[in-house]
Design a protein around this motif. Structure first.
Motif, mmCIF file in Angstrom:
data_model
loop_
_atom_site.group_PDB
_atom_site.id
_atom_site.type_symbol
_atom_site.label_atom_id
_atom_site.label_comp_id
_atom_site.label_asym_id
_atom_site.label_seq_id
_atom_site.Cartn_x
_atom_site.Cartn_y
_atom_site.Cartn_z
ATOM 1 N N LYS A 1 34.477 36.816 14.816
ATOM 2 C CA LYS A 1 33.577 37.931 14.537
ATOM 3 C C LYS A 1 34.262 39.288 14.585
ATOM 4 C CE LYS A 1 29.695 35.375 16.550
ATOM 5 N NZ LYS A 1 28.659 35.361 17.618
ATOM 6 N N GLY A 2 35.413 39.371 15.240
ATOM 7 C CA GLY A 2 36.089 40.658 15.367
ATOM 8 C C GLY A 2 35.406 41.582 16.354
ATOM 9 N N VAL A 3 34.724 41.004 17.333
ATOM 10 C CA VAL A 3 33.995 41.787 18.338
ATOM 11 C C VAL A 3 34.832 41.873 19.609
ATOM 12 C CG1 VAL A 3 31.921 41.897 19.767
ATOM 13 C CG2 VAL A 3 31.772 41.085 17.406
ATOM 14 N N VAL A 4 34.922 43.082 20.157
ATOM 15 C CA VAL A 4 35.634 43.260 21.425
ATOM 16 C C VAL A 4 34.773 42.712 22.551
ATOM 17 C CG1 VAL A 4 36.694 44.914 23.006
ATOM 18 C CG2 VAL A 4 36.775 45.325 20.537
ATOM 19 N N GLU A 5 35.264 41.689 23.241
ATOM 20 C CA GLU A 5 34.502 41.073 24.312
ATOM 21 C C GLU A 5 34.835 41.674 25.675
ATOM 22 O OE1 GLU A 5 33.739 36.654 22.369
ATOM 23 O OE2 GLU A 5 35.173 36.870 24.015
ATOM 24 N N LYS A 6 36.097 42.003 25.888
ATOM 25 C CA LYS A 6 36.523 42.611 27.152
ATOM 26 C C LYS A 6 37.668 43.568 26.891
ATOM 27 C CE LYS A 6 35.545 38.713 30.313
ATOM 28 N NZ LYS A 6 36.178 37.789 31.305
ATOM 29 N N SER A 7 37.784 44.570 27.726
ATOM 30 C CA SER A 7 38.945 45.460 27.674
ATOM 31 C C SER A 7 39.103 46.113 29.046
ATOM 32 C CB SER A 7 38.793 46.524 26.591
ATOM 33 O OG SER A 7 37.698 47.384 26.865
ATOM 34 N N GLY A 8 40.328 46.443 29.382
ATOM 35 C CA GLY A 8 40.597 47.064 30.676
ATOM 36 C C GLY A 8 42.056 46.874 31.039
ATOM 37 N N TYR A 9 42.346 46.830 32.320
ATOM 38 C CA TYR A 9 43.730 46.587 32.721
ATOM 39 C C TYR A 9 43.783 45.710 33.967
ATOM 40 C CZ TYR A 9 43.201 50.259 36.311
ATOM 41 O OH TYR A 9 42.790 51.007 37.397
ATOM 42 N N LEU A 10 44.858 44.918 34.015
ATOM 43 C CA LEU A 10 45.131 44.075 35.167
ATOM 44 C C LEU A 10 46.157 44.814 36.015
ATOM 45 C CD1 LEU A 10 45.430 40.654 33.289
ATOM 46 C CD2 LEU A 10 43.409 41.636 34.402
ATOM 47 N N ASN A 11 45.745 45.245 37.183
ATOM 48 C CA ASN A 11 46.608 46.061 38.024
ATOM 49 C C ASN A 11 47.710 45.201 38.641
ATOM 50 O OD1 ASN A 11 47.739 47.729 40.093
ATOM 51 N ND2 ASN A 11 45.867 48.942 40.105
ATOM 52 N N MET A 12 48.922 45.365 38.101
ATOM 53 C CA MET A 12 50.040 44.542 38.547
ATOM 54 C C MET A 12 50.824 45.188 39.685
ATOM 55 S SD MET A 12 49.459 42.068 36.517
ATOM 56 C CE MET A 12 50.857 40.951 36.554
ATOM 57 N N LYS A 13 50.257 46.241 40.256
ATOM 58 C CA LYS A 13 50.888 46.880 41.414
ATOM 59 C C LYS A 13 50.173 46.513 42.711
ATOM 60 C CE LYS A 13 52.753 50.956 40.986
ATOM 61 N NZ LYS A 13 52.956 52.410 40.797
ATOM 62 N N ILE A 14 48.826 46.554 42.668
ATOM 63 C CA ILE A 14 48.072 46.283 43.894
ATOM 64 C C ILE A 14 46.999 45.210 43.696
ATOM 65 C CG2 ILE A 14 48.451 48.621 44.775
ATOM 66 C CD1 ILE A 14 45.587 49.288 43.950
ATOM 67 N N GLY A 15 46.925 44.622 42.507
ATOM 68 C CA GLY A 15 45.914 43.603 42.256
ATOM 69 C C GLY A 15 46.208 42.298 42.957
ATOM 70 N N ARG A 16 45.184 41.492 43.103
ATOM 71 C CA ARG A 16 45.352 40.179 43.719
ATOM 72 C C ARG A 16 45.820 39.180 42.675
ATOM 73 N NH1 ARG A 16 40.364 38.333 47.358
ATOM 74 N NH2 ARG A 16 41.686 36.455 47.191
ATOM 75 N N GLN A 17 46.883 38.467 42.983
ATOM 76 C CA GLN A 17 47.479 37.553 42.020
ATOM 77 C C GLN A 17 46.530 36.435 41.617
ATOM 78 O OE1 GLN A 17 51.032 36.719 44.328
ATOM 79 N NE2 GLN A 17 52.302 37.833 42.847
ATOM 80 N N ASP A 18 45.755 35.919 42.564
ATOM 81 C CA ASP A 18 44.843 34.828 42.226
ATOM 82 C C ASP A 18 43.757 35.302 41.259
ATOM 83 O OD1 ASP A 18 43.796 36.452 44.240
ATOM 84 O OD2 ASP A 18 42.569 34.837 45.094
ATOM 85 N N GLU A 19 43.281 36.522 41.438
ATOM 86 C CA GLU A 19 42.252 37.059 40.557
ATOM 87 C C GLU A 19 42.812 37.351 39.162
ATOM 88 O OE1 GLU A 19 40.649 40.443 42.544
ATOM 89 O OE2 GLU A 19 39.503 39.244 44.001
ATOM 90 N N ILE A 20 44.034 37.844 39.106
ATOM 91 C CA ILE A 20 44.659 38.118 37.810
ATOM 92 C C ILE A 20 44.864 36.823 37.035
ATOM 93 C CG2 ILE A 20 46.750 38.972 36.675
ATOM 94 C CD1 ILE A 20 47.033 40.946 39.043
ATOM 95 N N LEU A 21 45.359 35.789 37.721
ATOM 96 C CA LEU A 21 45.581 34.510 37.062
ATOM 97 C C LEU A 21 44.272 33.892 36.591
ATOM 98 C CD1 LEU A 21 47.531 32.258 36.237
ATOM 99 C CD2 LEU A 21 47.267 31.295 38.538
ATOM 100 N N LYS A 22 43.235 33.998 37.393
ATOM 101 C CA LYS A 22 41.934 33.462 36.991
ATOM 102 C C LYS A 22 41.404 34.182 35.758
ATOM 103 C CE LYS A 22 37.313 32.358 38.774
ATOM 104 N NZ LYS A 22 36.630 32.757 37.509
ATOM 105 N N TYR A 23 41.570 35.497 35.723
ATOM 106 C CA TYR A 23 41.130 36.278 34.561
ATOM 107 C C TYR A 23 41.814 35.767 33.292
ATOM 108 C CZ TYR A 23 40.299 40.365 31.597
ATOM 109 O OH TYR A 23 39.924 41.203 30.557
#
Length: 219
Positions: A101-123
């Motif tokens: 469809k060409g529809v944007v479903e999600k956008s943002g950033y994965l914080n690779m400095k202070i983010g949680r690795q398990d949450e980033i991998l799950k995303y």
């Protein structure tokens, strides 16, 4: 009689020529012609140099510059992520697009400095098959980057993610659910001999026409 007929025809031709001359020099006519040409001219998107063929999406991705200027992600002539939108962050700036469809479903950033690795991998693992994934690095994207995360991008078609190191710049567009190598990928290596900025390499960018549908770009 013949002489009068010739004069009559000559008069008609003269009137037509005068009318034509006035018409072609009319500002209104020139403006209408300009509008017609402008309307019929092909329209490019996202700053591309060509118009994308049917069943293709226009896109452009540019990484951040050092840790100062944020990245930019454009899809179908719409800026999804950009410094001026104040929606960029350190790490992986990402946009997820429905490939049909060409529809944007999600956008943002994965914080690779202070983010949680398990949450980033799950995303990353939760991105549905057939989605177009557009990624641009900003600042240092490797502090929380694990081998499992790299493998997710490999499955999307990345061939460079395994070699990305600290402060490298990286841009990528791939599709989930396919094993096809993506041609939309670039990396700038952090090397003090070639760095454009102090301690940082140059920004990198990719752009072009990405096919609609369930299958990604062919090798």
């Amino acid at each position: 009689m013949r002489y009068r007929a010739v004069l009559h025809i000559a008069a008609i031709i003269a009137v037509l020529l005068i009318t034509w001359g006035i018409t072609i020099n009319s500002p209104d006519i020139h403006e209408k012609a300009r509008r017609v040409l402008a309307t019929s001219a092909p329209v490019t998107k996202c700053g591309l140099s060509k118009v994308c063929p049917p069943n293709h999406f226009a896109l452009h991705v540019k990484s951040g510059a050092a840790n100062v200027v944020g990245p930019r992600i454009c899809f179908e002539d719409k800026i999804i992520i950009g410094h001026m939108l104040n929606n960029v962050g350190p790490g992986l700036n990402i946009a997820i697009i429905n490939g049909e469809k060409g529809v944007v479903e999600k956008s943002g950033y994965l914080n690779m400095k202070i983010g949680r690795q398990d949450e980033i991998l799950k995303y990353l693992n939760d991105i549905k098959p057939g989605r177009i994934v557009m990624v641009a690095s900003f600042d240092d994207m490797t502090k929380k980057l694990t081998n499992d995360m790299r493998e997710v991008f490999v499955r999307m078609g990345s061939t460079l993610i395994k070699s990305v190191q600290s402060r490298d710049n990286w841009v990528f567009v791939g599709r989930t659910g396919t094993g096809n190598r993506s041609s939309f990928e670039k990396q700038a290596v952090n090397d003090e001999k070639t760095n454009l900025y102090e301690g940082w390499p140059m920004a990198v960018e990719v752009g072009g026409c990405f096919p609609r549908g369930a299958d990604g770009p062919k090798p």
